[in-house]
Each structure stands twice: as C-alpha cells, then as structure tokens.
Design a protein around this motif. Structure first.
Motif, short mmCIF file in Angstrom:
data_model
loop_
_atom_site.label_atom_id
_atom_site.label_comp_id
_atom_site.label_asym_id
_atom_site.label_seq_id
_atom_site.Cartn_x
_atom_site.Cartn_y
_atom_site.Cartn_z
N ILE A 272 -8.08 -28.31 22.01
CA ILE A 272 -8.15 -26.85 22.10
C ILE A 272 -8.64 -26.43 23.48
CG2 ILE A 272 -9.24 -24.77 21.19
CD1 ILE A 272 -7.19 -26.04 19.32
N ALA A 273 -9.66 -27.13 24.00
CA ALA A 273 -10.19 -26.82 25.33
C ALA A 273 -9.14 -27.06 26.40
CB ALA A 273 -11.44 -27.65 25.61
N VAL A 274 -8.37 -28.14 26.26
CA VAL A 274 -7.32 -28.47 27.24
C VAL A 274 -6.23 -27.40 27.23
CG1 VAL A 274 -5.39 -30.06 27.67
CG2 VAL A 274 -7.69 -30.95 27.29
N VAL A 275 -5.80 -27.00 26.03
CA VAL A 275 -4.77 -25.97 25.92
C VAL A 275 -5.25 -24.66 26.54
CG1 VAL A 275 -3.46 -24.53 24.31
CG2 VAL A 275 -3.66 -26.99 23.90
N SER A 276 -6.46 -24.26 26.22
CA SER A 276 -7.02 -23.01 26.74
C SER A 276 -7.16 -23.07 28.26
CB SER A 276 -8.38 -22.74 26.10
OG SER A 276 -8.94 -21.54 26.59
N ASN A 277 -7.74 -24.17 28.75
CA ASN A 277 -7.92 -24.32 30.20
C ASN A 277 -6.58 -24.40 30.92
OD1 ASN A 277 -8.11 -26.59 32.55
ND2 ASN A 277 -9.94 -25.31 32.57
N GLY A 278 -5.65 -25.14 30.36
CA GLY A 278 -4.34 -25.29 30.99
C GLY A 278 -3.61 -23.96 31.11
N MET A 279 -3.70 -23.15 30.07
CA MET A 279 -3.04 -21.85 30.11
C MET A 279 -3.72 -20.91 31.11
SD MET A 279 -2.09 -21.37 26.07
CE MET A 279 -0.87 -20.08 26.28
N ASN A 280 -5.03 -21.07 31.27
CA ASN A 280 -5.74 -20.29 32.29
C ASN A 280 -5.29 -20.70 33.69
OD1 ASN A 280 -7.28 -18.67 30.59
ND2 ASN A 280 -8.92 -20.19 30.44
N VAL A 281 -5.21 -22.02 33.90
CA VAL A 281 -4.80 -22.53 35.20
C VAL A 281 -3.38 -22.08 35.54
CG1 VAL A 281 -4.24 -24.64 36.47
CG2 VAL A 281 -6.35 -24.51 35.16
N LEU A 282 -2.54 -22.00 34.51
CA LEU A 282 -1.15 -21.58 34.71
C LEU A 282 -1.00 -20.05 34.72
CD1 LEU A 282 0.61 -24.17 32.37
CD2 LEU A 282 0.61 -24.16 34.87
N ASN A 283 -2.16 -19.35 34.63
CA ASN A 283 -2.17 -17.88 34.67
C ASN A 283 -1.39 -17.25 33.51
OD1 ASN A 283 -3.72 -17.62 37.09
ND2 ASN A 283 -1.88 -18.16 38.26
N VAL A 284 -1.49 -17.88 32.35
CA VAL A 284 -0.86 -17.33 31.15
C VAL A 284 -1.79 -16.27 30.56
CG1 VAL A 284 -0.01 -17.87 28.83
CG2 VAL A 284 0.34 -19.50 30.70
N GLN A 285 -1.23 -15.16 30.13
CA GLN A 285 -2.03 -14.08 29.55
C GLN A 285 -2.85 -14.58 28.37
OE1 GLN A 285 -2.38 -11.12 30.69
NE2 GLN A 285 -0.66 -10.77 32.08
N SER A 286 -4.07 -14.03 28.22
CA SER A 286 -5.01 -14.53 27.21
C SER A 286 -4.47 -14.40 25.79
CB SER A 286 -6.34 -13.79 27.32
OG SER A 286 -6.17 -12.40 27.14
N TYR A 287 -3.68 -13.34 25.53
CA TYR A 287 -3.21 -13.16 24.16
C TYR A 287 -2.20 -14.23 23.76
CZ TYR A 287 -0.04 -10.26 27.02
OH TYR A 287 0.78 -9.77 28.00
N TRP A 288 -1.56 -14.87 24.73
CA TRP A 288 -0.67 -15.97 24.41
C TRP A 288 -1.46 -17.19 23.94
CZ3 TRP A 288 4.42 -16.02 23.76
CH2 TRP A 288 5.17 -14.96 24.29
N GLN A 289 -2.71 -17.29 24.41
CA GLN A 289 -3.55 -18.40 23.98
C GLN A 289 -3.82 -18.32 22.48
OE1 GLN A 289 -7.04 -19.09 26.37
NE2 GLN A 289 -6.05 -18.40 28.24
#
Length: 356
Positions: A272-289
């Motif tokens: 879960i931490a990897v997915v969340s961090n990875g999406m942040n690094v990729l600048n994915v909007q938070s609601y997609w998380q």
C-alpha cells in the motif's frame, strides 16, 4: 519425497516485487535510496495500524477507531509536553490512552454485545471529538526537541520509526505463532463457539485483541505527531483507516477471522505504501489513489471469499462426541489447524484444559 509448500505470503510478495519493478521503470526517482527511506517512514503509521487491525480481524472483528486513535493520542502527547511533562512520559501516557480506547472497544463488543462495526464506529466519533474539544480545533506545537527522535531520528542510518515497527512486528509474529493466547486468537476467528468449548477465554482474548489495536493506534499517533512536531486534531482521519484495512486484507488476513499472518499484513502494508508513494512520484491525483486502493481491497476480499469457498469447510472441525449444531453435539474437542497448533493447545481426541 515430501513436496515443499510455498509460504502463503509468496503471492503478495511477488505482487509487491512486480509493482516495485514497474514503478522503478516508470520513474527513476522512485528507485532512489532517499525515496525508499521516505516510503518506509511514510508507511510506518499505516503499518502500525495494520498490525493492530490484524489482531482484531483474526478474531472476526474490525476496528474502525484506529484513525481517530492516531489523532487523539497525538494531541494528548502534544498537550502533555506543552504542560511541562518530559517527552518520554508524555508518549507513554498518550499510548496508554490509546490502549484504554481499545479496552473500551473490547468491552463493548464482548460484554455489551454491540457488533464490532457499530461499537468501533461509535468510539471513532468519540475519539475524533476529544482532540477537537480539548484544543478548540487548533493545532498544538511541540517544543520538546527530544520528541522528534521517534519520527525523525535514525539508528545506524535506519529511521527509528521503521525500527520500532520491525520490533513490534517480530514480537507480534512470535506472539501469534508461539504462544497460547496467540493460538486462541486464531481459534476465536475460526469458530468462537467451538473455541469456547475448547477452553478459550473469549472475553479476555477479545479485549486483548482490541487493546493491542489501541496500542498500535497510539504508536501511530506518536510517530505522526513526532514527524511534524505538531499535534493536529485531524491527523489520522484521512485514508489511514482505509489503508490499514487494505494492508491487512491484501496481506492475507481474512475478514471472516482465523486466517493470516503478521508477515503477510506487513507485506500488504509495504505494498500500500509503495502504491501510494509511486503514484505521488508519478504526480497522479490523490483521488486516483483511493480508487486504486479500493480496487486492491476488492481483489483481496474476493480472493479471500474464493479461498474459503474452495476449501469447502471451516477452519475448525468438530468430531463426534460433542459440539453445537446438527453435526456437532456439545462437548466435542476442537481440531486446530497445524499452522496455529501449539503444545498447550487442546486437540481432537485429547482432554481440554481449563480456561486460559
């Protein structure tokens, strides 16, 4: 020659490796050491909540008050230090408040017989209100620099928060696998009535599970507050609860109780931490998380349901001679699965011991 069986956590571990590999390819900054340390530290709060949630889920319950516990304990610690208490003493008292919340949850679930979902949802509201009321919905600054050691300090280059989590996870894993109370947690989740007949003290086991969850929530509150050096009444009220349940479920902890390991839950927390961090690094909007984590939960629950349906039988079986139900007369001995059986555990065909 006996065939060697792969550990149950192999599947989720392979998924974790695959996700890390994909994110590393998509973003070079993801695979840096600095980002890895940030990922681990950011994941410690979720991992602590997942650790506590594991104990409750194993009994067949659920704890919805964990996120609120983070806010409550963090603010309590900050206020105590603001009042002049040393940071260590303030931290102990704050975690103690988290344990008290867990004890209240266990009491409501077992003695008042309120369903765990309703009981912990209610105490969540109370725990959320306490920091808002005592602070007037204002943040509380922490001036004691020593307190920052919990969330920002390092030992031999490793974050203290991560080391605290590792110690807690190892102790929890040994407790569940090697001790009688740990085996009783699995027994309750498998079949509460059968476990009671086998000599399990259901009241003590239930309250213990929720108290441990309260302790882990308190530790999460300390880490979150120590990292920011500010007690926010809203800390932990975002996706923390959502993510903690997701981590436990995708790590193999059954929502129906009685199945799962600490190792699996911790791998789930890292995922879960990897997915969340990875999406942040990729600048994915938070609601997609939230959408992605929600899908992960659905996949985990669907797999858990499929696994139970394919097994075609409960975790515990009752043999002739006693039990409850049409095929299990009262008094039957309980057969525990080998993965949770210990020398002190009553098994089918042997006399049960007294209440533990």
């Amino acid at each position: 020659m006996k065939k060697r069986k792969l550990p149950e956590e192999t599947g989720i571990f392979v998924v974790l490796i695959a996700v890390v590999a994909v994110l590393s390819i998509l973003s070079p900054s993801f695979r840096t050491l600095d980002n890895g340390l940030v990922l681990l530290v950011n994941g410690t709060v979720i991992a602590f909540l997942a650790l506590g949630q594991t104990f409750v889920l194993l009994t067949g319950g659920i704890d919805l008050s964990t996120g609120a516990n983070v806010a409550m304990t963090g603010v309590i610690a900050a206020l105590l230090m603001q009042g002049g208490l040393p940071w260590f003493l303030a931290a102990v008292i704050a975690v103690g408040a988290g344990v008290v919340l867990g004890l209240v949850n266990g009491f409501l679930v077992h003695y008042v017989r309120i369903p765990a979902f309703i009981a912990t949802f209610s105490t969540q509201g109370v725990a959320l209100a306490i920091p808002l009321i005592i602070t007037g919905a204002n943040s509380v600054s922490v001036k004691d620099a020593g307190f920052s050691w919990i969330g920002q300090g390092k030992i031999a280059g490793l974050p203290v928060a991560v080391l605290l989590l590792l110690v807690a996870a190892v102790i929890a894993g040994v407790f569940l696998a090697k001790t009688r109370p740990g085996v009783h947690l699995y027994a309750m989740g498998g079949n509460k009535s059968a476990a009671r007949l086998a000599g399990v003290n259901v009241a003590r086991t239930t309250i213990m599970a929720y108290a441990i969850s309260g302790f882990c929530g308190g530790m999460g509150g300390l880490i979150a507050t120590s990292r920011l050096m500010v007690g926010f009444p809203a800390t932990g009220t975002g996706n923390e609860l959502f993510y903690s349940i997701a981590a436990a479920v995708v790590g193999g902890i059954s929502l129906f109780g009685g199945i799962g390991t600490i190792l699996g839950a911790m791998i789930g927390a890292v995922l879960i931490a990897v997915v969340s961090n990875g999406m942040n690094v990729l600048n994915v909007q938070s609601y997609w998380q939230s959408l992605v984590i929600g899908l992960i939960i659905l996949a985990g629950v669907a797999f858990d349901t499929y696994r139970r349906a394919r097994a075609g039988k409960p975790v515990f079986t009752l043999r002739r001679g006693g039990g409850s139900g049409p095929d299990s007369p009262a008094g039957a001995p309980v057969e525990l699965p080998a993965s949770v059986r210990s020398a002190d555990t009553p098994v089918a065909g042997s006399p049960t011991r007294g209440t533990a």
